[in-house]
Motif scaffolding. Structure first.
Motif, short mmCIF file in Angstrom:
data_model
loop_
_atom_site.label_atom_id
_atom_site.label_comp_id
_atom_site.label_asym_id
_atom_site.label_seq_id
_atom_site.Cartn_x
_atom_site.Cartn_y
_atom_site.Cartn_z
N GLU A 224 -7.97 -14.12 2.24
CA GLU A 224 -7.55 -15.12 1.26
C GLU A 224 -8.25 -14.89 -0.09
OE1 GLU A 224 -7.83 -19.92 0.93
OE2 GLU A 224 -7.23 -19.10 2.88
N ARG A 225 -9.54 -14.61 -0.05
CA ARG A 225 -10.28 -14.32 -1.29
C ARG A 225 -9.76 -13.04 -1.94
NH1 ARG A 225 -16.21 -13.82 -0.20
NH2 ARG A 225 -16.26 -13.48 -2.44
N ASP B 182 -3.77 -11.70 -6.80
CA ASP B 182 -2.82 -12.57 -7.50
C ASP B 182 -2.96 -12.47 -9.01
OD1 ASP B 182 -1.72 -13.44 -5.11
OD2 ASP B 182 -2.82 -15.34 -5.09
N GLY B 183 -4.14 -12.09 -9.48
CA GLY B 183 -4.36 -11.96 -10.91
C GLY B 183 -4.05 -10.57 -11.44
N CYS B 184 -3.62 -9.68 -10.58
CA CYS B 184 -3.35 -8.29 -11.00
C CYS B 184 -1.88 -8.12 -11.36
CB CYS B 184 -3.71 -7.33 -9.88
SG CYS B 184 -5.47 -7.34 -9.47
N PRO C 288 -11.75 1.12 -8.17
CA PRO C 288 -10.52 1.90 -8.04
C PRO C 288 -9.35 1.16 -8.67
CG PRO C 288 -10.98 0.76 -5.99
CD PRO C 288 -12.15 0.50 -6.92
N SER C 289 -8.25 1.88 -8.86
CA SER C 289 -7.05 1.21 -9.36
C SER C 289 -6.52 0.27 -8.29
CB SER C 289 -5.98 2.24 -9.72
OG SER C 289 -5.42 2.82 -8.55
N VAL C 290 -5.77 -0.71 -8.71
CA VAL C 290 -5.15 -1.65 -7.78
C VAL C 290 -4.23 -0.88 -6.82
CG1 VAL C 290 -3.60 -3.65 -7.59
CG2 VAL C 290 -5.31 -3.56 -9.42
N ARG C 291 -3.49 0.09 -7.32
CA ARG C 291 -2.60 0.90 -6.47
C ARG C 291 -3.39 1.62 -5.37
NH1 ARG C 291 -0.24 3.43 -10.13
NH2 ARG C 291 1.80 2.42 -10.07
#
Length: 166
Positions: free
Chosen positions: A107-108, A114-116, A133-136
């Motif tokens: 959840e955290r 959710d902000g990405c 690292p990148s979100v991907r």
């Protein structure tokens, strides 16, 4: 080896067929795998849930405990100094404790995700060991890591009590 009864056979949940964007697709597959592995551990009997099912010492509860640390390191910036130690839950931890801690960590992590909005941007977390690292990359890594251990969990749970399915 346990006999598989009809009551221990769960139907397989199909993979998600959602996501019009790369980001939505990656998140849906990660959440699918997260749900699958938590369900594999939930309700597993003691002490078998902590008993090594293979010579390497891998056990069902330890897999979920480890994935909690991987989620925290990847998305929340926690520093882990003893990765092999993450494969063993504390003796005082119940199955419910480990499952609840994993779900709270997920959840955290999802709050961060959710902000990405840009898969190429770094994960917005503290950087204890250099650049994030990148979100991907983070999503792809977590899909691989969770999927790999979910497969281990499938086998271990079936060896414990014959439960199958996702």
């Amino acid at each position: 080896m346990p006999t598989v009864s009809r009551r221990n056979r769960r139907g397989d949940s199909p993979p998600p067929r959602t996501g019009s964007s790369e980001f939505e697709t990656l998140r849906a597959f990660l959440d699918y795998l997260r749900t699958s592995i938590a369900a594999k551990v939930e309700g597993a009997p003691e002490p078998q849930v902590r008993t090594a099912g293979v010579p390497s010492g891998t056990n069902l509860l330890g897999l979920l405990h480890h994935l909690t640390f991987v989620e925290r390191a990847t998305f929340l910036g926690d520093r882990v100094t003893d990765w092999p130690g993450t494969f063993q839950a504390e003796p005082a931890d119940s199955v419910a404790d480990v499952v609840a801690r994993y779900r709270a960590t997920v959840e955290r992590a999802n709050d961060v995700l959710d902000g990405c909005t840009d898969l190429g941007a770094p994960v917005p977390r503290p950087r204890p060991n250099g650049p994030a690292p990148s979100v991907r990359w983070a999503l792809t890594h977590m899909i691989e890591e969770t999927g790999r251990h979910a497969g281990h969990a499938d086998i271990l749970r079936e060896l414990i009590d014959g439960a199958t399915g996702r």
